[in-house]
Write a protein that holds these residues in place. Structure first.
Motif, PDB file in Angstrom:
ATOM      1  N   ILE A 238      -0.570  16.366   4.188  1.00  0.00           N
ATOM      2  CA  ILE A 238      -1.620  15.356   4.376  1.00  0.00           C
ATOM      3  C   ILE A 238      -2.979  15.995   4.687  1.00  0.00           C
ATOM      4  O   ILE A 238      -3.932  15.290   4.961  1.00  0.00           O
ATOM      5  CB  ILE A 238      -1.241  14.321   5.455  1.00  0.00           C
ATOM      6  N   THR A 239      -3.045  17.327   4.644  1.00  0.00           N
ATOM      7  CA  THR A 239      -4.328  18.030   4.763  1.00  0.00           C
ATOM      8  C   THR A 239      -4.455  18.986   3.577  1.00  0.00           C
ATOM      9  O   THR A 239      -3.482  19.267   2.878  1.00  0.00           O
ATOM     10  CB  THR A 239      -4.424  18.825   6.082  1.00  0.00           C
ATOM     11  N   SER A 240      -5.653  19.508   3.379  1.00  0.00           N
ATOM     12  CA  SER A 240      -5.885  20.367   2.213  1.00  0.00           C
ATOM     13  C   SER A 240      -5.148  21.705   2.310  1.00  0.00           C
ATOM     14  O   SER A 240      -4.830  22.305   1.294  1.00  0.00           O
ATOM     15  CB  SER A 240      -7.386  20.606   2.036  1.00  0.00           C
ATOM     16  N   ARG A 241      -4.868  22.217   3.510  1.00  0.00           N
ATOM     17  CA  ARG A 241      -4.186  23.507   3.677  1.00  0.00           C
ATOM     18  C   ARG A 241      -2.659  23.384   3.607  1.00  0.00           C
ATOM     19  O   ARG A 241      -1.977  24.382   3.498  1.00  0.00           O
ATOM     20  CB  ARG A 241      -4.574  24.132   5.011  1.00  0.00           C
ATOM     21  N   ALA A 242      -2.119  22.194   3.699  1.00  0.00           N
ATOM     22  CA  ALA A 242      -0.670  21.986   3.671  1.00  0.00           C
ATOM     23  C   ALA A 242      -0.166  21.964   2.222  1.00  0.00           C
ATOM     24  O   ALA A 242      -0.898  21.556   1.312  1.00  0.00           O
ATOM     25  CB  ALA A 242      -0.312  20.677   4.354  1.00  0.00           C
ATOM     26  N   PRO A 243       1.073  22.406   1.984  1.00  0.00           N
ATOM     27  CA  PRO A 243       1.648  22.287   0.639  1.00  0.00           C
ATOM     28  C   PRO A 243       1.681  20.818   0.211  1.00  0.00           C
ATOM     29  O   PRO A 243       1.844  19.929   1.051  1.00  0.00           O
ATOM     30  CB  PRO A 243       3.060  22.832   0.799  1.00  0.00           C
ATOM     31  N   LYS A 244       1.516  20.561  -1.088  1.00  0.00           N
ATOM     32  CA  LYS A 244       1.477  19.171  -1.576  1.00  0.00           C
ATOM     33  C   LYS A 244       2.805  18.452  -1.361  1.00  0.00           C
ATOM     34  O   LYS A 244       2.838  17.353  -0.847  1.00  0.00           O
ATOM     35  CB  LYS A 244       1.113  19.140  -3.066  1.00  0.00           C
ATOM     36  N   THR A 245       3.910  19.078  -1.787  1.00  0.00           N
ATOM     37  CA  THR A 245       5.234  18.475  -1.632  1.00  0.00           C
ATOM     38  C   THR A 245       6.255  19.566  -1.337  1.00  0.00           C
ATOM     39  O   THR A 245       6.006  20.756  -1.562  1.00  0.00           O
ATOM     40  CB  THR A 245       5.687  17.723  -2.901  1.00  0.00           C
ATOM     41  N   GLY A 246       7.403  19.140  -0.853  1.00  0.00           N
ATOM     42  CA  GLY A 246       8.473  20.085  -0.579  1.00  0.00           C
ATOM     43  C   GLY A 246       9.759  19.345  -0.264  1.00  0.00           C
ATOM     44  O   GLY A 246       9.806  18.106  -0.233  1.00  0.00           O
ATOM     45  N   PHE A 247      10.809  20.109   0.010  1.00  0.00           N
ATOM     46  CA  PHE A 247      12.126  19.546   0.288  1.00  0.00           C
ATOM     47  C   PHE A 247      12.763  20.369   1.394  1.00  0.00           C
ATOM     48  O   PHE A 247      12.650  21.603   1.406  1.00  0.00           O
ATOM     49  CB  PHE A 247      12.977  19.580  -0.991  1.00  0.00           C
ATOM     50  N   SER A 248      13.404  19.709   2.319  1.00  0.00           N
ATOM     51  CA  SER A 248      14.071  20.382   3.424  1.00  0.00           C
ATOM     52  C   SER A 248      15.484  19.834   3.534  1.00  0.00           C
ATOM     53  O   SER A 248      15.700  18.630   3.379  1.00  0.00           O
ATOM     54  CB  SER A 248      13.296  20.117   4.716  1.00  0.00           C
ATOM     55  N   MET A 249      16.441  20.739   3.807  1.00  0.00           N
ATOM     56  CA  MET A 249      17.818  20.272   3.997  1.00  0.00           C
ATOM     57  C   MET A 249      18.541  21.185   4.973  1.00  0.00           C
ATOM     58  O   MET A 249      18.131  22.323   5.204  1.00  0.00           O
ATOM     59  CB  MET A 249      18.574  20.191   2.673  1.00  0.00           C
ATOM     60  N   GLY A 250      19.605  20.671   5.567  1.00  0.00           N
ATOM     61  CA  GLY A 250      20.364  21.466   6.517  1.00  0.00           C
ATOM     62  C   GLY A 250      21.610  20.724   6.961  1.00  0.00           C
ATOM     63  O   GLY A 250      21.896  19.614   6.504  1.00  0.00           O
ATOM     64  N   PHE A 251      22.356  21.341   7.851  1.00  0.00           N
ATOM     65  CA  PHE A 251      23.544  20.699   8.394  1.00  0.00           C
ATOM     66  C   PHE A 251      23.736  21.124   9.843  1.00  0.00           C
ATOM     67  O   PHE A 251      23.203  22.132  10.293  1.00  0.00           O
ATOM     68  CB  PHE A 251      24.792  21.011   7.561  1.00  0.00           C
ATOM     69  N   THR A 252      24.487  20.324  10.577  1.00  0.00           N
ATOM     70  CA  THR A 252      24.766  20.579  11.981  1.00  0.00           C
ATOM     71  C   THR A 252      26.251  20.386  12.225  1.00  0.00           C
ATOM     72  O   THR A 252      26.855  19.445  11.712  1.00  0.00           O
ATOM     73  CB  THR A 252      23.982  19.596  12.883  1.00  0.00           C
TER      74      THR A 252
END
Length: 67
Positions: free
Chosen positions: A43-57
């Protein structure tokens, strides 16, 4: 979730500029694990436009009361 920080400087040095991103995700419990996945959007100009995060616990009783 929306997270980040705001720089009050007019010309901030590299690494101290404003940064923010939003995450939208879900969590399910399957196969004895909690699986989570999220889409990440800058949501800012320095942040990556899009991405994906995943994990497990994996939860276990590390400390149980003495009987």
């Amino acid at each position: 979730e929306v997270n980040g920080f705001y720089s009050t400087r007019t010309n901030p040095p590299l690494g101290t500029e404003s940064f923010g991103e939003a995450r939208l995700g879900a969590q399910i419990k399957a196969l004895g694990l909690r699986w989570n996945a999220a889409g990440v959007f800058g949501i800012t100009s320095r942040a990556p436009k899009t991405g994906f995060s995943m994990g497990f616990t994996y939860d276990w009783d590390a400390f149980s009361p003495v009987k």
